[in-house]
Design a protein around this motif. Structure first.
Motif, PDB file in Angstrom:
ATOM      1  N   LEU A  20       0.820  -1.207   0.000  1.00 36.18           N
ATOM      2  CA  LEU A  20       0.000   0.000   0.000  1.00 36.18           C
ATOM      3  C   LEU A  20       0.854   1.258   0.000  1.00 36.18           C
ATOM      4  CD1 LEU A  20      -2.745  -0.868   2.652  1.00 36.18           C
ATOM      5  CD2 LEU A  20      -2.989  -0.826   0.170  1.00 36.18           C
ATOM      6  N   SER A  21       0.590   2.129  -0.957  1.00 37.65           N
ATOM      7  CA  SER A  21       1.191   3.458  -0.925  1.00 37.65           C
ATOM      8  C   SER A  21       0.312   4.338  -0.063  1.00 37.65           C
ATOM      9  CB  SER A  21       1.305   4.040  -2.329  1.00 37.65           C
ATOM     10  OG  SER A  21       2.263   3.333  -3.073  1.00 37.65           O
ATOM     11  N   ASP A  22       0.934   5.330   0.537  1.00 38.04           N
ATOM     12  CA  ASP A  22       0.253   6.269   1.420  1.00 38.04           C
ATOM     13  C   ASP A  22       0.061   7.570   0.647  1.00 38.04           C
ATOM     14  OD1 ASP A  22      -0.687   7.643   3.619  1.00 38.04           O
ATOM     15  OD2 ASP A  22       1.049   7.215   4.887  1.00 38.04           O
ATOM     16  N   TYR A  23      -1.187   7.897   0.318  1.00 35.82           N
ATOM     17  CA  TYR A  23      -1.510   9.128  -0.401  1.00 35.82           C
ATOM     18  C   TYR A  23      -1.825  10.196   0.633  1.00 35.82           C
ATOM     19  CZ  TYR A  23      -1.811   6.184  -4.516  1.00 35.82           C
ATOM     20  OH  TYR A  23      -1.514   5.311  -5.533  1.00 35.82           O
ATOM     21  N   ARG A  24      -1.001  11.238   0.661  1.00 36.95           N
ATOM     22  CA  ARG A  24      -1.135  12.282   1.677  1.00 36.95           C
ATOM     23  C   ARG A  24      -1.532  13.589   0.999  1.00 36.95           C
ATOM     24  NH1 ARG A  24       4.078  10.868   5.485  1.00 36.95           N
ATOM     25  NH2 ARG A  24       3.284   8.833   6.137  1.00 36.95           N
ATOM     26  N   PHE A  25      -2.737  14.020   1.283  1.00 32.57           N
ATOM     27  CA  PHE A  25      -3.297  15.217   0.665  1.00 32.57           C
ATOM     28  C   PHE A  25      -3.085  16.399   1.599  1.00 32.57           C
ATOM     29  CE2 PHE A  25      -5.275  11.602  -1.224  1.00 32.57           C
ATOM     30  CZ  PHE A  25      -5.537  11.952  -2.538  1.00 32.57           C
ATOM     31  N   HIS A  26      -2.287  17.353   1.172  1.00 31.24           N
ATOM     32  CA  HIS A  26      -2.021  18.554   1.964  1.00 31.24           C
ATOM     33  C   HIS A  26      -3.054  19.608   1.559  1.00 31.24           C
ATOM     34  CE1 HIS A  26       1.984  17.344   3.624  1.00 31.24           C
ATOM     35  NE2 HIS A  26       1.858  16.465   2.649  1.00 31.24           N
ATOM     36  N   LYS A  30      -9.446  24.520   2.612  1.00 36.71           N
ATOM     37  CA  LYS A  30     -10.462  23.725   1.929  1.00 36.71           C
ATOM     38  C   LYS A  30     -10.055  23.168   0.568  1.00 36.71           C
ATOM     39  CE  LYS A  30     -14.004  26.662   3.931  1.00 36.71           C
ATOM     40  NZ  LYS A  30     -15.159  27.496   3.664  1.00 36.71           N
ATOM     41  N   GLN A  31      -8.818  23.391   0.126  1.00 38.38           N
ATOM     42  CA  GLN A  31      -8.407  22.900  -1.186  1.00 38.38           C
ATOM     43  C   GLN A  31      -7.107  22.103  -1.083  1.00 38.38           C
ATOM     44  OE1 GLN A  31      -8.160  26.346  -3.719  1.00 38.38           O
ATOM     45  NE2 GLN A  31     -10.303  26.148  -4.283  1.00 38.38           N
ATOM     46  N   VAL A  32      -6.983  21.091  -1.929  1.00 40.82           N
ATOM     47  CA  VAL A  32      -5.749  20.319  -1.980  1.00 40.82           C
ATOM     48  C   VAL A  32      -4.684  21.175  -2.650  1.00 40.82           C
ATOM     49  CG1 VAL A  32      -4.623  18.266  -2.924  1.00 40.82           C
ATOM     50  CG2 VAL A  32      -6.965  18.111  -2.053  1.00 40.82           C
ATOM     51  N   GLY A  33      -3.570  21.391  -1.938  1.00 36.03           N
ATOM     52  CA  GLY A  33      -2.459  22.157  -2.489  1.00 36.03           C
ATOM     53  C   GLY A  33      -1.481  21.267  -3.217  1.00 36.03           C
ATOM     54  N   PHE A  34      -1.192  20.114  -2.626  1.00 38.43           N
ATOM     55  CA  PHE A  34      -0.339  19.129  -3.272  1.00 38.43           C
ATOM     56  C   PHE A  34      -0.586  17.766  -2.649  1.00 38.43           C
ATOM     57  CE2 PHE A  34       2.327  20.627   0.209  1.00 38.43           C
ATOM     58  CZ  PHE A  34       2.997  19.502   0.664  1.00 38.43           C
ATOM     59  N   ILE A  35      -0.162  16.744  -3.383  1.00 40.15           N
ATOM     60  CA  ILE A  35      -0.338  15.365  -2.948  1.00 40.15           C
ATOM     61  C   ILE A  35       1.045  14.746  -2.786  1.00 40.15           C
ATOM     62  CG2 ILE A  35      -1.316  13.100  -3.497  1.00 40.15           C
ATOM     63  CD1 ILE A  35      -3.249  14.716  -5.429  1.00 40.15           C
ATOM     64  N   GLN A  36       1.269  14.162  -1.641  1.00 39.47           N
ATOM     65  CA  GLN A  36       2.517  13.459  -1.334  1.00 39.47           C
ATOM     66  C   GLN A  36       2.209  11.968  -1.362  1.00 39.47           C
ATOM     67  OE1 GLN A  36       3.671  14.257   2.687  1.00 39.47           O
ATOM     68  NE2 GLN A  36       5.215  12.668   2.728  1.00 39.47           N
ATOM     69  N   VAL A  37       2.986  11.218  -2.111  1.00 38.50           N
ATOM     70  CA  VAL A  37       2.810   9.771  -2.144  1.00 38.50           C
ATOM     71  C   VAL A  37       4.049   9.136  -1.531  1.00 38.50           C
ATOM     72  CG1 VAL A  37       2.369   7.722  -3.552  1.00 38.50           C
ATOM     73  CG2 VAL A  37       1.401   9.939  -4.235  1.00 38.50           C
ATOM     74  N   ALA A  38       3.844   8.482  -0.408  1.00 40.14           N
ATOM     75  CA  ALA A  38       4.937   7.784   0.277  1.00 40.14           C
ATOM     76  C   ALA A  38       4.871   6.314  -0.099  1.00 40.14           C
ATOM     77  CB  ALA A  38       4.811   7.951   1.787  1.00 40.14           C
ATOM     78  N   ASN A  39       6.010   5.762  -0.461  1.00 42.22           N
ATOM     79  CA  ASN A  39       6.026   4.332  -0.788  1.00 42.22           C
ATOM     80  C   ASN A  39       5.774   3.531   0.494  1.00 42.22           C
ATOM     81  OD1 ASN A  39       8.597   4.765   0.385  1.00 42.22           O
ATOM     82  ND2 ASN A  39       9.528   3.172  -0.856  1.00 42.22           N
ATOM     83  N   PRO A  40       5.460   2.244   0.373  1.00 38.42           N
ATOM     84  CA  PRO A  40       5.105   1.453   1.556  1.00 38.42           C
ATOM     85  C   PRO A  40       6.148   1.468   2.670  1.00 38.42           C
ATOM     86  CG  PRO A  40       4.486   0.279  -0.424  1.00 38.42           C
ATOM     87  CD  PRO A  40       5.279   1.476  -0.869  1.00 38.42           C
ATOM     88  N   HIS A  42       8.104   3.956   3.306  1.00 42.51           N
ATOM     89  CA  HIS A  42       8.301   5.362   3.669  1.00 42.51           C
ATOM     90  C   HIS A  42       9.756   5.799   3.489  1.00 42.51           C
ATOM     91  CE1 HIS A  42       4.227   6.223   5.155  1.00 42.51           C
ATOM     92  NE2 HIS A  42       4.214   4.926   5.343  1.00 42.51           N
ATOM     93  N   THR A  43      10.374   5.305   2.414  1.00 41.59           N
ATOM     94  CA  THR A  43      11.742   5.701   2.092  1.00 41.59           C
ATOM     95  C   THR A  43      11.791   6.650   0.894  1.00 41.59           C
ATOM     96  OG1 THR A  43      11.968   3.707   0.735  1.00 41.59           O
ATOM     97  CG2 THR A  43      12.779   3.594   3.018  1.00 41.59           C
ATOM     98  N   HIS A  44      10.653   6.833   0.222  1.00 41.94           N
ATOM     99  CA  HIS A  44      10.557   7.756  -0.910  1.00 41.94           C
ATOM    100  C   HIS A  44       9.260   8.543  -0.808  1.00 41.94           C
ATOM    101  CE1 HIS A  44      13.930   6.029  -3.098  1.00 41.94           C
ATOM    102  NE2 HIS A  44      13.418   4.825  -2.875  1.00 41.94           N
ATOM    103  N   ASN A  45       9.305   9.788  -1.250  1.00 38.07           N
ATOM    104  CA  ASN A  45       8.114  10.629  -1.359  1.00 38.07           C
ATOM    105  C   ASN A  45       8.096  11.271  -2.729  1.00 38.07           C
ATOM    106  OD1 ASN A  45       6.757  10.683   1.265  1.00 38.07           O
ATOM    107  ND2 ASN A  45       8.673  11.543   2.025  1.00 38.07           N
ATOM    108  N   LEU A  60      11.350  15.398   2.732  1.00 37.99           N
ATOM    109  CA  LEU A  60      11.718  14.357   3.693  1.00 37.99           C
ATOM    110  C   LEU A  60      12.625  13.288   3.083  1.00 37.99           C
ATOM    111  CD1 LEU A  60       8.288  13.901   5.490  1.00 37.99           C
ATOM    112  CD2 LEU A  60      10.276  15.115   6.355  1.00 37.99           C
ATOM    113  N   ASN A  61      12.190  12.624   2.038  1.00 37.70           N
ATOM    114  CA  ASN A  61      12.962  11.573   1.378  1.00 37.70           C
ATOM    115  C   ASN A  61      13.040  11.869  -0.114  1.00 37.70           C
ATOM    116  OD1 ASN A  61      13.118   9.908   3.782  1.00 37.70           O
ATOM    117  ND2 ASN A  61      10.961   9.477   3.445  1.00 37.70           N
ATOM    118  N   THR A  62      13.967  11.224  -0.771  1.00 37.32           N
ATOM    119  CA  THR A  62      14.099  11.427  -2.213  1.00 37.32           C
ATOM    120  C   THR A  62      12.880  10.866  -2.934  1.00 37.32           C
ATOM    121  OG1 THR A  62      15.273   9.342  -2.441  1.00 37.32           O
ATOM    122  CG2 THR A  62      16.620  11.331  -2.169  1.00 37.32           C
ATOM    123  N   PRO A  63      12.541  11.459  -4.074  1.00 42.69           N
ATOM    124  CA  PRO A  63      11.445  10.897  -4.869  1.00 42.69           C
ATOM    125  C   PRO A  63      11.807   9.514  -5.402  1.00 42.69           C
ATOM    126  CG  PRO A  63      11.942  13.151  -5.556  1.00 42.69           C
ATOM    127  CD  PRO A  63      13.037  12.724  -4.619  1.00 42.69           C
TER     128      PRO A  63
END
Length: 136
Positions: A20-26, A30-40, A42-45, A60-63
């Motif tokens: 499972l990837s972790d989809y993090r909505f910042h 009231k609006q999504v500014g950006f989406i961070q996707v952390a790999n399972p 949590h070593t890449h974003n 935080l981590n390299t893409p």
């Protein structure tokens, strides 16, 4: 699959969560500014615009060098996050998306991810994303 089923599978099959990837909505005002996707692990974003345009930013981590495809339910996920964030000036809403069943789970809401100390590289993105919060 129900939420309790997801938890029990995670317990019964120790590696269930590794897919499972972790989809993090910042969300800013009231609006999504950006989406961070952390790999399972949590070593890449990887960071994306709400329209799923990849951003060349280290947070935080390299893409991850692998191309991440847009989730089929991205619009649905954005709708949920904008509704959940409707009364909050800033919040990060974490979600999990199970592609083969097209199910979406809300993981957590946090107002101070990483204690507010994580920085973006290049650092001008700190100001850019900060302006989404204060300029409205």
């Amino acid at each position: 699959m129900k939420l309790q089923d997801l938890d029990s599978q995670k317990i019964e099959n120790g590696n269930f969560h590794t897919s499972l990837s972790d989809y993090r909505f910042h969300c800013f005002l009231k609006q999504v500014g950006f989406i961070q996707v952390a790999n399972p692990a949590h070593t890449h974003n990887n960071l994306f615009t709400p329209n799923w345009q990849a951003l060349s930013i280290k947070y935080l981590n390299t893409p991850d060098s692998k191309l991440l495809s847009k989730p089929y339910k991205l619009d649905f996920m954005i709708n949920i996050t904008e509704r959940l964030s409707s009364t909050i000036a800033y919040v990060r809403i974490d979600m999990y998306y199970i592609e083969n069943t097209q199910q979406v789970f809300v993981g957590e809401l946090t107002m101070t991810p990483n204690g507010g100390t994580a920085q973006f590289e290049p650092n001008y993105w700190d100001k850019e994303f900060g302006s989404l919060w204060i300029s409205k």
